[in-house]
Design a protein around this motif. Structure first.
Motif, short mmCIF file in Angstrom:
data_model
loop_
_atom_site.label_atom_id
_atom_site.label_comp_id
_atom_site.label_asym_id
_atom_site.label_seq_id
_atom_site.Cartn_x
_atom_site.Cartn_y
_atom_site.Cartn_z
N UNK B 160 5.63 5.46 -1.20
CA UNK B 160 6.34 4.61 0.00
C UNK B 160 6.27 3.24 -0.94
N UNK B 162 5.32 2.89 -3.85
CA UNK B 162 5.39 2.76 -4.92
C UNK B 162 6.94 2.09 -4.82
N UNK B 163 7.46 2.89 -4.65
CA UNK B 163 9.11 2.71 -4.02
C UNK B 163 9.60 1.05 -3.59
N UNK B 164 8.53 0.88 -2.52
CA UNK B 164 9.16 -1.10 -2.37
C UNK B 164 8.83 -1.48 -3.37
N UNK B 165 7.37 -0.91 -4.18
CA UNK B 165 6.95 -2.43 -5.61
C UNK B 165 8.26 -1.94 -6.07
N UNK B 166 8.85 -1.43 -6.35
CA UNK B 166 10.03 -1.25 -7.62
C UNK B 166 11.52 -1.91 -6.82
N UNK B 167 11.21 -1.56 -5.58
CA UNK B 167 12.53 -2.32 -4.86
C UNK B 167 12.21 -3.99 -4.47
N UNK B 168 10.99 -4.27 -5.33
CA UNK B 168 11.15 -5.55 -5.75
C UNK B 168 9.64 -6.05 -4.60
N UNK B 169 8.45 -4.99 -3.91
CA UNK B 169 8.41 -6.01 -3.03
C UNK B 169 6.71 -5.90 -3.27
N UNK B 170 6.01 -7.57 -3.18
CA UNK B 170 5.03 -7.94 -3.52
C UNK B 170 4.32 -6.99 -2.18
N UNK B 178 7.14 -2.21 4.68
CA UNK B 178 6.59 -0.57 5.42
C UNK B 178 5.27 -0.27 6.29
#
Ligand SMILES: Nc1ncnc2c1ncn2[C@@H]1O[C@H](COP(=O)(O)OP(=O)(O)OP(=O)(O)O)[C@@H](O)[C@H]1O
Ligand SMILES: [Mg+2]
Lengths: 351, 269
Positions: B160, B162-170, B178
């Motif tokens: 979760x 990891x997906x968010x960090x690829x989506x551009x979340x810091x 999340x």
């Protein structure tokens, strides 16, 4: 859209070396499939491209810029995870629009982009559901939708179909391929299923134990496997192998059966070799054929599979014709000599 | 599959246990509703409650308890979410040392800190203020709360984040969008527990705010009320006790479903 270059990439955990000097070029718009047995390092390699794993040595470049120290959120890469990793507390629409929301895109524009992606993936009627309320195939689509909405430089897929049943897997395979043709984006796709690799790839990278065994267009790996590992991995059922040597212009197996050869590579005579022939490259009957003792016959409608013994070696054959032989009986089969592969027994490499 | 007999036997044991647990509760409510000696009322009456309320000054002490409990719950919950995230998701470098330190906080008996706390607060002039009760209770709730949240966050799949960090979340956005929303039910359960615990705290209040009626919490004023004044009227004291316990019981009933689902979440998944 972008190209990806991987240069002498290495990954080690303490003393275990998981990726050992891998170099791969992914051209702009290419669909590259990383395939190999479980534990060979496919996911690790993919996660290094995404920036989710640190790099122990070598370089990952996207469009010529070195990415080693760039955090994932700045790489402009979308990844579809094996377990989909959908945000459980968000609706389908929110899941798909999350990256745009972070980029402070206006609500109307997010809505429009999400709806367009949902339309491509036939998800429009599910936009207000939570991931829990979806079937496996629908979740898989949402995960793809989340990637599409972003219009990223590179798409990464880590075994996205492995949680689906066989029928859905075949259907999604076609859909992903169609999506690639429609978007024309650069995609790197991981699977351990060689059929998926053969059917989807522009270029296959076959890995084993942290190394690249062979890399090229699917049919090249099928037609000219570089070594025994590639030959046995690609193709289903697997290629038949017979140990033996070349004597008097013909191949003689260790159990004394003589098999035909179209031509004899120079210097092949007199040393231990492996004779490889795919099950689909055997013909029934024929002059110069060899006798095979039948063990099992499996009719599958369009084709018939034969499991039997050639001398002391196991043999598998796939035929268009129907076979009526019983177990214990003998049938004559002929390897088509143009399709024979010869490997050096000691190194495993193709002659 | 359990047999009928087993089910019946099991229920009998549970009913017996429930009776034992409920007995003091029910008997104190019944006593509170009984007319005190010298009263003119007959049958059930609420006049004990009115008497306790007016003579015991509970309106002030209940407000004090609420101020202390909400401050402790709020600060602890926010700090535990932040600390849990840093420790379990961001894999903070010195996490093992921090966990060891928190462990000390868990195993140290609370009686052991009272004297040092008294000395500390008297030297800083914070004795007999809200701070004397709020600060130590935040400190003593934080170890359990941090373990709780760290453990909850650690159960969530890494992919979760990891997906968010690829989506551009810091890192902060991953927490904000999340982990914090997903941890909400765990936070609520935790807040309930801390609220119960803080509301009922007596020892610290007795030692650290003995001389200022304006800041005393409800359990303390209940004790003063019972000890100093009305020992001859146990019915009024019972009514006072019910008044003090009421907010916790109400809070529990309102949050019961959430509370139970929070407690069970880890077990059932
Ligand atoms: N944290 C780690 N520490 C040590 N070894 C690891 C670690 N993570 C992965 N490995 C090893 O790295 C190797 C490659 O793992 P990876 O997940 O990339 O395999 P894979 O090719 O994706 O396999 P699969 O098809 O089963 O998903 C495995 O042998 C695994 O044991
Ligand atoms: Mg994997």
């Amino acid at each position: 859209m972008a190209s990806v270059e991987i240069r002498n990439l290495r990954k080690s955990y303490a003393t275990t070396h998981v990726i050992k000097d891998v170099s791969i070029d992914v051209d702009d718009g290419q669909f590259v499939v990383l395939v190999g047995p479980s534990g060979c390092g496919k996911s690790t390699l993919l996660r290094m491209i995404a920036g989710l794993e640190t790099i122990s040595g070598g370089e990952v470049q996207i469009d010529g810029a070195v990415m080693n120290a760039v955090p994932p959120k700045e790489r402009d890469i979308a990844m579809v995870f094996q377990n989909y990793a959908l945000y459980p507390h968000m609706t389908v629409a929110e899941n798909m629009g999350f990256s745009l929301k972070l980029k402070k895109v206006s609500k109307a524009e997010i809505r429009a982009k999400v709806e367009r992606a949902a339309d491509i993936l036939s998800l429009s009627h599910l936009l207000d559901r939570r991931p829990k309320q979806l079937s496996g195939g629908q979740r898989q689509r949402v995960a793809m939708g989340r990637a599409i909405v972003r219009d990223p430089k590179v798409f990464l897929f880590d075994e996205p179909l492995s949680n689906l049943d066989a029928k859905l897997r075949v259907q999604m395979r076609t859909e992903i391929k169609a999506l690639h043709q429609r978007l024309g984006s650069t995609m790197v796709y991981v699977t351990h299923d060689q059929i998926e690799a053969l059917t989807m790839a522009d270029k296959i990278v076959l890995m084993n134990d942290g190394r690249v065994e062979q890399m090229g267009p699917p049919l090249e790996l099928y037609d000219r496997p570089a070594n025994l590992f590639v030959a046995s991995f690609i193709g289903s059922p697997s290629m038949n192998f017979f140990d033996g040597t070349i004597e008097n212009g013909a191949f003689r197996t260790t159990s004394g059966v003589v098999l035909p050869l179209a031509q004899i590579p120079s210097g092949a005579e007199g040393r231990p070799l492996v004779y490889g022939i795919r099950p689909e490259h055997l013909q029934l009957g024929g002059a110069g054929g060899v006798a095979v003792e039948v063990a099992v016959i499996e009719p599958a409608g369009s084709e018939t599979q034969l499991y039997g013994k050639l001398g002391t070696d196991d043999l598998v054959g796939v035929f268009r014709e129907r076979l009526s032989a019983r177990p214990g009986e003998s049938v004559t089969v002929t390897p088509s000599s143009e399709q024979v592969h010869l490997f050096d027994k000691a190194t495993g490499n193709r002659l | 599959m359990e047999s009928r007999k087993e089910v019946i036997a099991g229920h009998l044991v549970l009913i017996f246990g429930a009776l034992i647990a409920l007995h003091p509760f029910v008997s104190i409510i019944l006593q509170a509703l009984t007319p005190a000696p010298g009263s003119t009322a007959t049958g059930w009456t609420l006049e004990n409650f009115i008497g306790a309320w007016t003579r015991g000054g509970f309106s002030q002490s209940l407000v004090n308890s609420a101020i202390v409990a909400f401050a402790v719950v709020f600060v602890t919950a926010v700090a535990a979410v932040l600390a849990g995230y840093v420790l379990s998701v961001l894999k903070f470098r010195w996490r093992v040392a921090v966990f060891a330190l928190l462990m000390i906080g868990l195993v140290l008996p609370s009686e052991a800190r009272i004297i040092p706390l008294y000395n500390f607060f008297s030297s800083t002039g914070l004795l007999n203020t809200y701070w004397a009760l709020i600060l130590p209770q935040i400190a003593s709730s934080l170890p359990l709360a941090t373990f709780w949240m760290a453990n909850y966050f650690a159960q969530l799949p890494n992919s979760l984040a990891e997906a968010a960090s690829l989506d551009g979340a810091g890192e902060f956005e991953i927490l904000r969008y999340i982990y914090a929303p997903l941890g909400l039910s765990a936070v609520l359960t935790l807040s309930c527990l801390i609220f119960l615990y803080t509301w009922n705290e007596f020892m610290l209040a007795l030692v650290l705010m003995p001389d200022n009626v304006a800041v005393q919490t409800a359990p303390l004023s209940l004790s003063f009320f019972a000890g100093n004044e009305r020992t001859t009227e146990p019915e009024v004291i019972a009514a006072a006790a019910v008044l003090v316990a009421l907010p916790v019981v109400l809070a529990y009933f309102f949050l019961q479903r959430r509370f139970m689902s929070g407690l069970l979440e880890g077990a059932v998944k």
